[in-house]
Design a protein around this motif. Structure first.
Motif, short mmCIF file in Angstrom:
data_model
loop_
_atom_site.label_atom_id
_atom_site.label_comp_id
_atom_site.label_asym_id
_atom_site.label_seq_id
_atom_site.Cartn_x
_atom_site.Cartn_y
_atom_site.Cartn_z
N PHE B 153 -31.13 26.59 -2.87
CA PHE B 153 -32.16 25.78 -3.52
C PHE B 153 -33.09 26.70 -4.29
N HIS B 154 -33.25 26.43 -5.56
CA HIS B 154 -34.15 27.24 -6.39
C HIS B 154 -35.35 26.43 -6.82
N HIS B 155 -36.52 26.83 -6.37
CA HIS B 155 -37.74 26.16 -6.80
C HIS B 155 -38.30 26.91 -8.01
N ILE B 156 -38.22 26.27 -9.15
CA ILE B 156 -38.73 26.86 -10.39
C ILE B 156 -39.78 25.92 -10.96
N PRO B 157 -41.07 26.17 -10.65
CA PRO B 157 -42.13 25.27 -11.13
C PRO B 157 -42.17 25.23 -12.66
N VAL B 158 -42.53 24.08 -13.18
CA VAL B 158 -42.65 23.93 -14.64
C VAL B 158 -44.03 23.38 -14.94
N THR B 159 -44.78 24.10 -15.74
CA THR B 159 -46.06 23.56 -16.24
C THR B 159 -46.01 23.69 -17.76
N SER B 161 -47.71 25.28 -19.77
CA SER B 161 -47.88 26.65 -20.29
C SER B 161 -46.71 27.56 -19.89
N THR B 162 -45.98 27.20 -18.81
CA THR B 162 -44.91 28.10 -18.35
C THR B 162 -43.52 27.54 -18.64
N LYS B 163 -43.45 26.52 -19.49
CA LYS B 163 -42.18 25.83 -19.71
C LYS B 163 -41.09 26.77 -20.19
N ASP B 164 -41.40 27.61 -21.16
CA ASP B 164 -40.39 28.52 -21.71
C ASP B 164 -39.89 29.49 -20.64
N GLU B 165 -40.84 30.04 -19.93
CA GLU B 165 -40.51 31.00 -18.88
C GLU B 165 -39.66 30.33 -17.79
N ALA B 166 -40.05 29.11 -17.44
CA ALA B 166 -39.30 28.37 -16.41
C ALA B 166 -37.87 28.14 -16.87
N GLU B 167 -37.71 27.77 -18.12
CA GLU B 167 -36.36 27.50 -18.60
C GLU B 167 -35.52 28.79 -18.65
N ARG B 168 -36.17 29.87 -18.96
CA ARG B 168 -35.46 31.14 -18.94
C ARG B 168 -34.93 31.43 -17.53
N LYS B 169 -35.78 31.16 -16.54
CA LYS B 169 -35.34 31.36 -15.15
C LYS B 169 -34.20 30.43 -14.79
N GLN B 170 -34.31 29.19 -15.23
CA GLN B 170 -33.24 28.22 -14.96
C GLN B 170 -31.92 28.72 -15.51
N MET B 171 -31.96 29.18 -16.77
CA MET B 171 -30.72 29.65 -17.39
C MET B 171 -30.17 30.85 -16.63
N GLU B 172 -31.07 31.65 -16.11
CA GLU B 172 -30.66 32.82 -15.34
C GLU B 172 -29.91 32.41 -14.07
N VAL B 173 -30.48 31.45 -13.32
CA VAL B 173 -29.83 31.08 -12.05
C VAL B 173 -28.51 30.35 -12.26
N VAL B 174 -28.38 29.61 -13.33
CA VAL B 174 -27.12 28.88 -13.54
C VAL B 174 -26.06 29.72 -14.25
#
Lengths: 298, 298, 298, 298
Positions: B153-159, B161-174
């Motif tokens: 389970f990966h908890h990647i908060p999205v706000t 201001s952090t949307k781009d960063e969050a999506e980068r992390k998402q792409m990393e985990v998948v």
């Protein structure tokens, strides 16, 4: 804002008989008690009742009663007159209908016959407890189909330049002769002036699952969007195109194999069934309208 | 414009085995003959085939084969390599999948658990022939539900201001770990950049009968419009919000009595069923996309 | 056990044209390849194919092809003749039908008109691609409804004492004139002798969701049992009453409020739709029968 | 024959509150008036009412009220006590339930988890307004699934020789702790002795569209018969196997491609949905039983 209407004239013979009562009013305590007590006092036996309250605190209250009287001809007019006091007390909009006083339908149609035929069959079969007063069409094609049923057919052509005149003629032929207008695939826009003559008494069948595919060519729109289910919608006509209160909808599954012609063919069956249900519920006084929505006690 | 893809690596043990082939190409004479002859020559026994031609004259041709090989490990790579000649001749877009090579799912979820739970339960029950590689969420709530299944389970908060960063992390985990992204009531917009990494490989469940009620709060919209049927739609995600190719839809009848909370409750069951069907069809290689529509061989 | 049938006579004008091929045989490797290669060699362009294999190991194989020829009048007879070699090799039961050679229907009816009317209306509307050769009834009531369509009407009364004689007359009027018998609410039992003249070519509509409520008065049975859904079933007629292969079924939700008359009324719409679908699929050669079940490629 | 039951104990805190009243009695004039007058007199505001009369002349009358009281703890016991007079006058069978007094469920299950899980999810999600008092199983398998929800799990093995003893233990664990027994795919026959403890308070899910495919292995039966639609049925358990009053049914379309395993898989979703609906309606006091049929006010 109270509206009082009682449709108890046009009395056939016979004594006993059934009537229906539809009420909308702001919710408060004691309405069911007051009305059912009133009916009991007036010799009415309630055989069916359906109630719906939108929101217990400060919402709207809707109720439908079916009741029997021993001598409907004598008792119903008294009941109607006396009910005004109850109605005033609760600020009710109300209607009382005699079951034996059938509603008179004017069916408007253009060139597609399936919805018209469905209504004619169901009517001939005894499944539609109404009188079909006339069929009105902007094309002559349906005359030979309609007249063998013994139903008057009015051909009133509509062109862009004669639209106003045509609508004047339409209003003339239906005036005093129709309680409900059924647009059975009538492909012309109805003017606000006509609509206000028949508030919540014009039913249209739209050949899509509204609010998807408002406007023209809904099957082509559905094909383009690639939906997996198509539908049809029967609604009361208001000034907003395809935006009036929805009475009934139904759907059917389709696949990628179904081209626009298939969608039309499948859709014809849905349209027929949905329109016939909506008309049936209306003529059985099962539909109440509040704002832009219906309460259907079926 | 030809695309060649063969997903035949990651070989489990065992010799015999089944594979699936999906082909889209412009229609012309001889395609079925050529492909089935090719398969027969290569020792494949066709156990199912489904074909659809959009329009016999100048349209698109779609076919799906399931076939068995005696020694899938040895024979399939050869078959794939040899097929290029056939594919080129007919300008085919094609894919060959080994049934034993399960697709890896990354499930994205926010705070509502019903779609996630349905997928987990069907998966544990053997009804979903896939590997669930991970669950990704912008909230921590589902961790305790997911981890007992042995799923990361990966908890990647999205706000905002952090949307781009969050999506980068998402792409990393998948990255390299997921063949299909399932948005199981994931309440964030996916960026075009993410979408282009997974063309027609992100499935979303929208809680309305699209194209009715695009966008937010579809049950509230449905309540306001007074529809008599509600639905849900599973579709591939494209840049147009709720506008991608529809894979599956289903509906349920509702009445005037159903308030927004009831619609949500009824809708949850539809959403679960529709999403699970769409995912199942995707992982069984039953869905082809052409322009903005799907061909589903189910 | 091989059966060879080709229905390619009765040739209308025009050169190009479509044909359909239905095949059942024991499954083995290479069937799709052999047939599609054969069709390609004979100049046929396959526009649709559907295959179903009951069980990859030792089961039955079913396939349906639609294909176009450049000169159907010249090419199809040759194709049919040549196909015998392929068919023999795989022990096929097969049929080839020209699309332009419409099937001829004899509709049997008693006193209820709804199924008959649906078929007549769909036929007139172009939705039923068949010739209606005649209507046969044990009552005279439908004559005035049928004859305006230009369709011959045969009134053949049936009483217990004249049943054999009546059936002899029925066989006489349909002999050589009908490809399919449609029992559109025909309330008499068909004898085994008649049935064997039309194996899997008599379609009956039963007014229940079979196998629930076999036999008479299914709506009364449904009311007594208190079911919440009613249905109708179209099936091929075999010697076992209401026991033949099911082609199509559909259902509709009902409630405790629906008495037997309501169930009949609601049921009429289901019966009409289900029978029309089954007839449509039969005349489009979409139905294969194996043992007591159908494979429907729709 | 009058039955009086009032379930108004077990009082949570808070003053205002809702109650529900279910009445069955022989139809006669004045019932609605008498009851609604009574409720109004006792300070109850009716927020919903549904009535059904089987047959205006000499049939049965059924009504359901939902009403609010200002101080339910004080007022409801008085209302219940006073209602006896009204009930006696009309020979009523009646029940009054406080909404806040949740029904206690004992769920019986064997080895299949889908129906149990659906109920647990809906309950945890707030969609099932009941207390799940316990899960009882003849197998130990579900313990690890149930206990994390904080629900007691009783493993009571059942073998042919220990059946009586097992049932005695079952009655012991549920005694005084359960208002409703839910057979969520519990694969043992319930004895008449157990059934009479819970008249119309044991709900079973049968995995077919009853009355089709009574008894064991309904999906295998459905496959053999070749039906095109499968279903599930929730019913109250009576001594007749699969013969009790039907509460709810639903169906799903299947094809020749679906083997028995597919039917089971598709059926699981229908079973889950149908059972959950029936349980929901029961715990919301929407179901009345008359003879072998239900009146469902939903």
């Amino acid at each position: 804002m109270n509206v009082t209407q009682a449709d108890v004239t046009n009395n056939p013979t016979g004594k006993g008989g059934r009537a229906r009562m539809l009420i909308s009013c702001p919710d408060r305590s004691g309405i069911v008690a007051a009305v059912s007590h009133f009916l009991h006092e007036h010799g009415a036996n309630i055989v069916q009742s359906d109630q719906y309250t939108m929101d217990p605190e400060g919402g709207m209250f809707f109720i439908r009663f079916e009741f029997d009287l021993n001598d409907v001809e004598v008792e119903l007019p008294i009941l109607v007159e006396d009910f005004t006091r109850v109605a005033d007390r609760f600020q009710m909009k109300w209607h009382i209908f005699r079951e034996s006083r059938k509603k008179r339908l004017a069916i408007f149609v253009s060139k597609e016959d399936h919805c018209l035929l469905e209504l004619l069959w169901q009517w001939r079969n005894g499944d539609l407890d109404a009188d079909i007063a006339m069929v009105v069409s902007n094309h002559p094609d349906m005359r030979s189909l309609v007249e063998p049923f013994g139903i008057p057919f009015h051909h009133i052509p509509v062109t862009p330049s004669t639209k106003d005149e045509a609508e004047r003629k339409q209003m003339e032929v239906v005036a005093g002769k129709a309680d409900l207008i059924v647009l059975a695939r009538y492909m012309q826009i109805i003017s606000p002036k006509f609509i206000e003559q028949f508030p919540n008494r014009i039913i249209n069948i739209h050949h899509s699952f509204l609010p998807a595919f408002v406007g023209g060519k809904p099957y082509a729109q559905a094909y383009t969007r690639g939906v997996k289910i198509i539908g049809a919608t029967a609604h009361y006509v208001t000034e907003e195109l395809d935006g009036g209160p929805i009475i009934e909808q139904d759907v059917q599954r389709v696949t990628h194999r179904d081209n626009v012609d298939n969608l039309k063919r499948i859709g014809r069956t849905i349209e027929r069934v949905v329109l016939a249900r909506a008309v049936k519920w209306h003529i059985e006084d099962r539909v109440l309208v509040h704002q832009n929505k219906t309460v259907v006690f079926n």
